[in-house]
Design an enzyme around this catalytic site. Structure first.
Site, PDB file in Angstrom:
ATOM      1  N   VAL A   1      -4.860 -30.358  17.057  1.00  0.00           N
ATOM      2  CA  VAL A   1      -4.391 -30.045  15.704  1.00  0.00           C
ATOM      3  C   VAL A   1      -3.774 -31.277  15.050  1.00  0.00           C
ATOM      4  O   VAL A   1      -4.026 -31.578  13.870  1.00  0.00           O
ATOM      5  CB  VAL A   1      -3.386 -28.878  15.752  1.00  0.00           C
ATOM      6  CG1 VAL A   1      -2.716 -28.658  14.403  1.00  0.00           C
ATOM      7  CG2 VAL A   1      -4.077 -27.592  16.217  1.00  0.00           C
ATOM      8  N   ASP A   2      -2.963 -32.005  15.794  1.00  0.00           N
ATOM      9  CA  ASP A   2      -2.284 -33.200  15.284  1.00  0.00           C
ATOM     10  C   ASP A   2      -3.304 -34.242  14.831  1.00  0.00           C
ATOM     11  O   ASP A   2      -3.240 -34.772  13.714  1.00  0.00           O
ATOM     12  CB  ASP A   2      -1.395 -33.765  16.387  1.00  0.00           C
ATOM     13  CG  ASP A   2      -0.174 -34.488  15.845  1.00  0.00           C
ATOM     14  OD1 ASP A   2       0.033 -34.502  14.635  1.00  0.00           O
ATOM     15  OD2 ASP A   2       0.580 -35.043  16.672  1.00  0.00           O
TER      16      ASP A   2
END
Length: 650
Positions: A388-389
């Site tokens: 996600v990051d």
């Protein structure tokens, strides 16, 4: 010329010529270190554990490589601490498990136990309670080498993979890294795997008590009553374990092998991380797969690909970070003035677009099965586990280049995935949504305290920054919930905890950038409290630094020295809060301008990131290249623009 017309950098005494020169030098250095296909990848260094485990792996498999192992041994000797043992990060405290593994590895490669460095290590280990005080993962290794009985390890039967989703434990309820590490490890436990250990080397001298006579191997990792109850359950499971194996082991192992094979991931390896790949190799060996089996060869290539050699010294990386390095380097160069048409940016973004995962439904779908894939991994390839990051930071890099038609589809798919991955509390985890079955952190296996992947401030901040940058406002329900999550996580002193970077400086920079991006008033009292905290943490030399020991609550203020990457984070955070003209920012900029560099890369020995707080730390070698460049370039841009707010989400 009136003073008001003079660029702020010159008014404050920071000559624009010096600033331009160093930004230019750092930009050229970064561009020169780009790979031909457009990506960047810098070394990712951990502690003694991974190189020691690599040596132990070779001796488990009877695949000894004396030349490479001697280079690894030189690395281990070089990073031995003054206390005699091995730390978890540069100049850190003694750590029992790292020290036991490093000592064992050195003994396996032939170091004389009576050599001064070995005597010193042994004395430190014994003084700290002996090898019986090692953590769970180390005890698994020692059990496989016959140094402790298997009852030293918590019951971890392979049959657990067959439990239904409503059961207290299920593989989908733990983090991706736990899932990929535990699945082959459970096969090793259930088979009571035994290392070949062709040289017959043991480390009985590291124990203060005969391991066969130790009775209290299981520890309550949290001290909570749930942990105490689970230890009693562990005792019951130990009694019924043989019957469970007879009934279900074959079926469970078939499930596990299928799980692993689907995620072997080529030369990037299972999960793209060393422990999972190494456990897979040992599981294949224990199950009797021949060394020339395609899956065995694939896993071996993956683990060997993590080795980094510098002359006669070598170490082993925990994983590779090309997507992360590439998107962050792109941000730094774009901040420094490069545009979409410039070769470094064009090639980097072309490479990034080709790495988006669009056709593989990963493990994240257990809780978000309605979503289409659309993320990016951290490694070259890790299709089942997009990050996600990374996805948020890649989107921001693509978007800021100003090529809407080229990037439209990639950004739209990523936005859809990121929005869908928001957890119920408004935050985002790194790889999963709703991965917060907290009681599992009380099981005896979880003494590392990182079994889960709950939402964190730093990842959530990046997601908010991305959503704001591509046009969502604070009135958007997704953004509103994310902002509320950030406020709920702010520490009483005004800072934010940094889960994936060291530590409160990293978390506070992340949060302030996100809040700025979504339009929170920089005069909001909560923002001012964070600004005051950052200013108070500035060191006498003008920089910022934060020790890895700050992950222990009683050591939150420890500093060993300022570092370029942490100084850059603090500056970026302060500038996001409107502090570009503050004396603290000027002093921080001066620190970066004067700090030692090797060409365009700042020197930085202290570790700057974390895998598992208090357990596993990292040094991203690229951080001291692109983050200081980014901060200096933003300072130049904002000072010449009379303090305008940054336009981008980070």
């Amino acid at each position: 010329m009136r003073e008001a017309d003079v660029p702020l950098a010159e008014v404050e005494g920071i000559g624009s010529q010096d600033l331009d020169a160093i930004i230019g030098e750092a930009s050229r250095w970064l561009a020169e270190h780009q790979n031909d296909d457009g990506h960047w990848v810098f070394e990712l260094e951990a502690d003694a554990t991974i190189p020691a485990e690599y040596i132990l792996l070779n001796h488990f498999l009877d695949e000894i490589d004396d030349e490479r192992e001697q280079r690894l041994a030189r690395y281990l000797r070089r990073i031995q601490g003054k206390h005699g043992g091995w730390p978890l990060f540069h100049d850190g405290d003694f750590d029992m498990s790292a020290s036991v593994k490093a000592y064992y590895a050195l003994k396996l490669v032939g170091d004389d136990p009576n050599a001064p460095h070995m005597r010193k290590a042994r004395a430190a280990i014994l003084a700290h309670g002996g090898a019986e005080r090692s953590n769970v993962f180390t005890r698994f290794t020692l059990a496989m080498f016959g140094q402790v009985p298997w009852r030293a390890c918590p019951v971890t039967p392979i049959e657990a993979v067959l439990l239904p989703r409503w059961a207290p434990f299920h593989t989908t309820k733990v983090s991706y890294w736990s899932r990929t590490v535990m699945t082959p490890l459970m096969m090793l436990y259930s088979r009571k795997a035994r290392a070949v250990n062709p040289r017959g080397i043991g480390i009985a001298e590291l124990f203060r008590e005969n391991p066969e006579r130790v009775r209290d191997w299981m520890k309550n990792p949290t001290g909570h009553w749930i942990g105490a109850a689970l230890i009693q359950i562990d005792k019951v499971l130990r009694v019924i374990e043989p019957a469970v194996h007879r009934l279900f082991r074959a079926r469970a192992e078939a499930w596990a092998l299928d799980f692993i094979e689907k995620r072997l991931n080529g030369k990037d390896g299972l999960g793209g991380i060393y422990p999972a790949i190494a456990n897979t190799l040992m599981a294949y060996h224990t199950l009797g797969l021949p060394k020339d089996h395609p899956n065995v060869r694939t896993a071996r290539e993956a683990v060997d690909g993590l080795c980094v050699r510098h002359g006669d010294v070598e170490y082993v990386q925990p994983c590779l970070s090309p997507v992360w390095d590439t998107c962050l380097a792109s941000h730094a160069l774009q901040e420094a003035g490069l545009k979409a048409g410039d070769a470094p940016i064009a090639r980097a973004h072309d490479w990034l677009r080709g790495r988006q995962i669009l056709n593989v439904v990963g493990d994240w779908a257990h809780n978000r099965g309605h979503l289409r894939p659309g993320g990016w991994a951290f490694q070259y390839w890790n299709d089942y586990y997009p990050d996600v990051d990374d996805t948020a930071v890649v989107v921001m890099a693509l978007d800021r280049s100003g090529e809407p038609e080229v990037n439209k589809e990639a950004i739209a798919r990523a936005e859809e995935w990121i929005v869908g991955m928001q957890s119920a509390n408004g935050g985002w985890g790194a790889f999963d949504a709703e991965n917060n079955t907290d009681f599992l952190n009380h099981i005896p296996f979880a003494d590392h305290g990182a079994l889960l992947d709950p939402p964190t401030v730093d990842v959530s901040a990046r997601c908010l920054g991305m959503l704001a940058q591509i046009g969502r406002t604070i009135e958007d329900p997704v953004v509103r919930r994310g902002v509320d999550f950030l406020w709920s996580e702010q520490e009483p002193d005004g800072s934010w905890f940094g889960r994936w970077g060291t530590n409160y400086i990293y978390g506070t920079w992340s949060a302030l950038n996100a809040l700025n991006a979504v339009g929170v008033d920089p005069q909001d009292p909560r923002v001012r409290k964070a600004v005051d905290w950052l200013k108070a943490r500035q060191q006498a030399d003008g920089g910022w630094g934060e020790d890895c020991a700050t992950y222990w609550q009683d050591r939150k203020t420890e500093v060993k020295g300022s570092t370029p990457s942490q100084t850059a984070w603090a500056l970026l955070g302060l500038m996001a809060a409107g502090e570009v003209d503050s004396p603290e920012v000027e002093r921080g900029v001066r620190y970066l301008l004067e700090a030692p560099r090797d060409g365009g890369k700042w020197q930085e020995e202290l570790y700057n990131a974390v895998g598992f707080p208090r357990i596993f730390y990292l040094r991203y070698h690229g951080y001291s290249a692109y983050f200081p460049l980014w901060a200096l370039a933003r300072y130049r841009n904002l000072s010449q623009g009379n303090g305008a707010r940054p336009l981008y989400g980070m």
